[in-house]
Design an enzyme around this catalytic site. Structure first.
Site, PDB file in Angstrom:
ATOM      1  N   SER A   1      -0.115  11.899   2.745  1.00 45.97           N
ATOM      2  CA  SER A   1      -0.976  10.815   2.225  1.00 45.97           C
ATOM      3  C   SER A   1      -1.889  10.641   3.401  1.00 45.97           C
ATOM      4  CB  SER A   1      -0.315   9.635   1.884  1.00 45.97           C
ATOM      5  OG  SER A   1       0.371   9.737   0.579  1.00 45.97           O
TER       6      SER A   1
ATOM      7  N   LYS B   1      -3.135   5.017   8.717  1.00 44.04           N
ATOM      8  CA  LYS B   1      -2.391   5.367   7.621  1.00 44.04           C
ATOM      9  C   LYS B   1      -1.312   6.358   7.746  1.00 44.04           C
ATOM     10  CE  LYS B   1      -2.623   6.154   3.125  1.00 44.04           C
ATOM     11  NZ  LYS B   1      -0.954   6.100   3.091  1.00 44.04           N
TER      12      LYS B   1
ATOM     13  N   SER C   1      -0.807   3.341  -0.475  1.00 41.14           N
ATOM     14  CA  SER C   1      -0.879   4.975  -0.429  1.00 41.14           C
ATOM     15  C   SER C   1      -0.741   5.136  -1.791  1.00 41.14           C
ATOM     16  CB  SER C   1      -0.082   5.421   0.671  1.00 41.14           C
ATOM     17  OG  SER C   1      -0.404   6.727   0.596  1.00 41.14           O
TER      18      SER C   1
ATOM     19  N   LYS D   1      -5.626  10.747   2.227  1.00 42.75           N
ATOM     20  CA  LYS D   1      -6.267   9.711   1.459  1.00 42.75           C
ATOM     21  C   LYS D   1      -7.457   9.052   2.436  1.00 42.75           C
ATOM     22  CE  LYS D   1      -2.609   8.135  -1.671  1.00 42.75           C
ATOM     23  NZ  LYS D   1      -1.654   9.127  -1.241  1.00 42.75           N
TER      24      LYS D   1
END
Length: 573
Positions: free
Chosen positions: A59, A222, A119, A62
């Protein structure tokens, strides 16, 4: 029998243990470790380990989806309030999810929050589909953007980071991307430090909230996890004058990953200088991007950049090119048209010219034009709109240098010839004049003999050989030839009851007297009518007079001029 079962079980356990020992190194390689620590202020790498090894980013992907979303908002492709229609592709993504349904409409701002904080895979895919129309188009845009940002070892296949063949990145590239988010979109960067947020259809919690709460100065960015990638994290923190960013790939658990990140950030704060000149990354050079509205129809967004050269296009076949003179004349004609439109509303006829003289003054060949009837007069709109300042400026621009006085003290003003045209504000491109339209027969303020082409060019403010436009309002009479002793103004003695006039007083020069007469004529055209201008030379100066008026008209004109604070005296025959 019991002993046999016990022995068999023992051998099975030993076998399983041996197998696990053999395959443990292989299993460990499924999510290898990589890390990089960077001084956010300068981009200097402070520590790296397998930093260029291509691994599954999970992720962390992203971050690129959000970068492109912020970019699209900045360019006007979408806005935070744009309602996105959730595609079937987005709604079908596996957890983590916001819970979107096919056909559902949701604002971009909520999708950003869900993708950045929770997420959510469905939210990230919905953003990609809304911007580029489908997953493959958005992945192509992600790869172009990654190349422009200097992410040399990254290739994307989707917007959310779910494991896909060829969907790979490195600790170095993800650190560069995190730094880009900080510098390129600082207005949105605070979203990565929020621990909770409203995502429209649900309240979402940050997957990185434990690290944000535990590490001093942490403000993003993140997390990422898949079985193939392990536990990944790109984090940034600020303490004092220092800001550090780091990335970890292949953590074995959330706790182990967070502990390793804290260790790396501590290392960065220890190695980074306290004071350093900040060097923000240069703006990315993006040539063209494919984008699409939420309906899915693709469009092309091209950045505006200065061309290296701008060659002149070739002429169309059969069309003659224009030389510099023709282009200049065309531009001048357009400017003259606008100026003449304004001037024609304020100036009445004061000049008689031949059509050939007008064409010669503009440097053009005279074109055939219907002959005017004898005595035809061309007048402009009523001159009451002329202000005193405009009248003075016009008088100064149109009067010629002072001529020598007549032997008897008069300035000659002759009658126009029948074959001449009297023009108020003549412009070569005037459509009504070209078509020979009839014009009103309004009063004339003054008449002069036909000016020469050189005089017309001077009035237009251009060299006599190449006047680009001609705006005629009132031109200076030519220097008079010697006359007989007794010279009178035309029609003054034969006007029948019009033997009166008005005097504006004495002036220091003939030029000043002429200017006063012309200025007054422009301001008081309604009252002065067809009175004629005359300058008489006196011992004490030059007297400016209007003659050929009735007594009543002269008195009325003086009264109106007195109201304008202009000196005026009625004079008799």
């Amino acid at each position: 029998m019991a002993r046999t079962v016990t022995a068999l079980g023992r051998w099975v356990r030993y076998g399983l243990f041996a197998i696990s020992m053999i395959f443990a190194p292989i299993l460990a390689q499924a999510a290898p470790y990589a890390a990089l620590v960077m001084d956010m202020r300068t981009g200097e790498v402070l520590y790296s380990k397998n930093a260029d090894t291509r691994l599954h980013p999970a992720s962390l992907t992203k971050m690129m989806t959000l970068y492109i979303t912020f970019q699209a908002i900045e360019r006007g492709e979408i806005s935070l309030d744009t309602k996105v229609t959730v595609s079937a592709n987005a709604a079908s993504q596996p957890p983590s999810r916001l819970g979107l349904k096919p056909g559902q409409k949701i604002a971009v701002r909520y999708l950003i929050r869900a993708a950045a904080i929770k997420s959510a895979n469905d939210a990230a895919s919905a953003l990609g589909d809304a911007i580029s129309g489908n997953e493959s188009n958005f992945a192509a845009r992600m790869n172009r953007t990654a190349k422009a940002l200097g992410m040399r070892n990254t290739s994307f296949r989707n917007a959310n980071g779910l494991t896909r063949a060829g969907h790979l990145s490195t600790a170095r590239d993800m650190t560069l991307l995190g730094r880009r988010l900080f510098y390129d979109f600082p207005q949105y960067y605070n979203i990565f430090s929020r621990k909770t947020a409203d995502a429209g259809i649900a309240q979402v919690a940050n997957t990185n909230r434990r690290f944000l709460s535990a590490y001093e100065g942490a403000d993003g960015i993140k997390t990422g996890y898949t079985s193939a990638a392990g536990f990944n994290l790109t984090a940034s923190a600020k303490r004092g004058n220092k800001r550090i960013i780091a990335t970890v790939f292949g953590g074995t658990s959330t706790a182990q990953r967070n502990a390793k990140m804290a260790e790396l950030l501590d290392l960065g704060f220890g190695r980074a200088p306290n004071r350093v000149k900040e060097r923000a990354p240069e703006a990315p050079q993006l040539l063209a991007e494919a984008a699409a509205p939420q309906q899915g129809s693709a469009k092309t967004i091209r950045l505006v950049r200065a061309p290296k050269s701008s060659p002149r296009p070739l002429p169309r076949p059969g069309v003659a090119t224009h030389d510099a003179d023709a282009i200049a004349l065309a531009l001048a004609a357009a400017q003259a048209d606008a100026a003449a439109q304004k001037l024609a509303e304020a100036v009445v006829a004061d000049v008689t010219v031949q059509p050939e003289a007008v064409a010669a003054a503009a440097g053009l060949a005279a074109s055939p034009r219907p002959m005017a009837r004898p005595g035809t007069i061309v007048a402009a709109a009523p001159p009451a709109v002329v202000t005193e300042v405009e009248a003075v400026e016009l008088a100064e621009a149109t009067l010629a240098p002072e001529p020598s006085p007549e032997p008897n003290g008069f300035i000659q003003s002759t009658e126009p010839q029948p074959e001449t045209l009297t023009l108020a504000a003549a412009v070569l491109e005037d459509e009504s004049m070209a078509e020979g339209d009839a014009v009103p027969n309004d009063p004339i303020f003054a008449r002069t003999s036909v000016p020469q082409p050189e005089t017309l060019a001077m009035a237009a403010g251009a060299p006599p050989s190449r006047a680009q436009n001609v705006i005629l309002a009132a031109l200076t009479p030519p220097a008079p030839a010697p006359r007989q002793k007794q010279q009178v103004v035309a029609r003054a003695s034969s006007s029948g009851g019009r033997g009166h006039g008005i005097s504006l007083g004495l002036f220091a020069s003939n030029f000043a007297a002429e200017r006063a007469l012309l200025t007054t004529a422009l301001m008081e055209s309604d009252t002065l009518g067809d009175a004629l201008r005359k300058v008489a030379t006196r011992k004490t100066g030059y007297e400016a007079n209007f003659v050929g008026m009735s007594r009543d008209t002269a008195e009325l004109a003086c009264a109106r001029l007195a109201a304008r604070a202009t000196d005026c005296t009625v004079i008799g025959p």
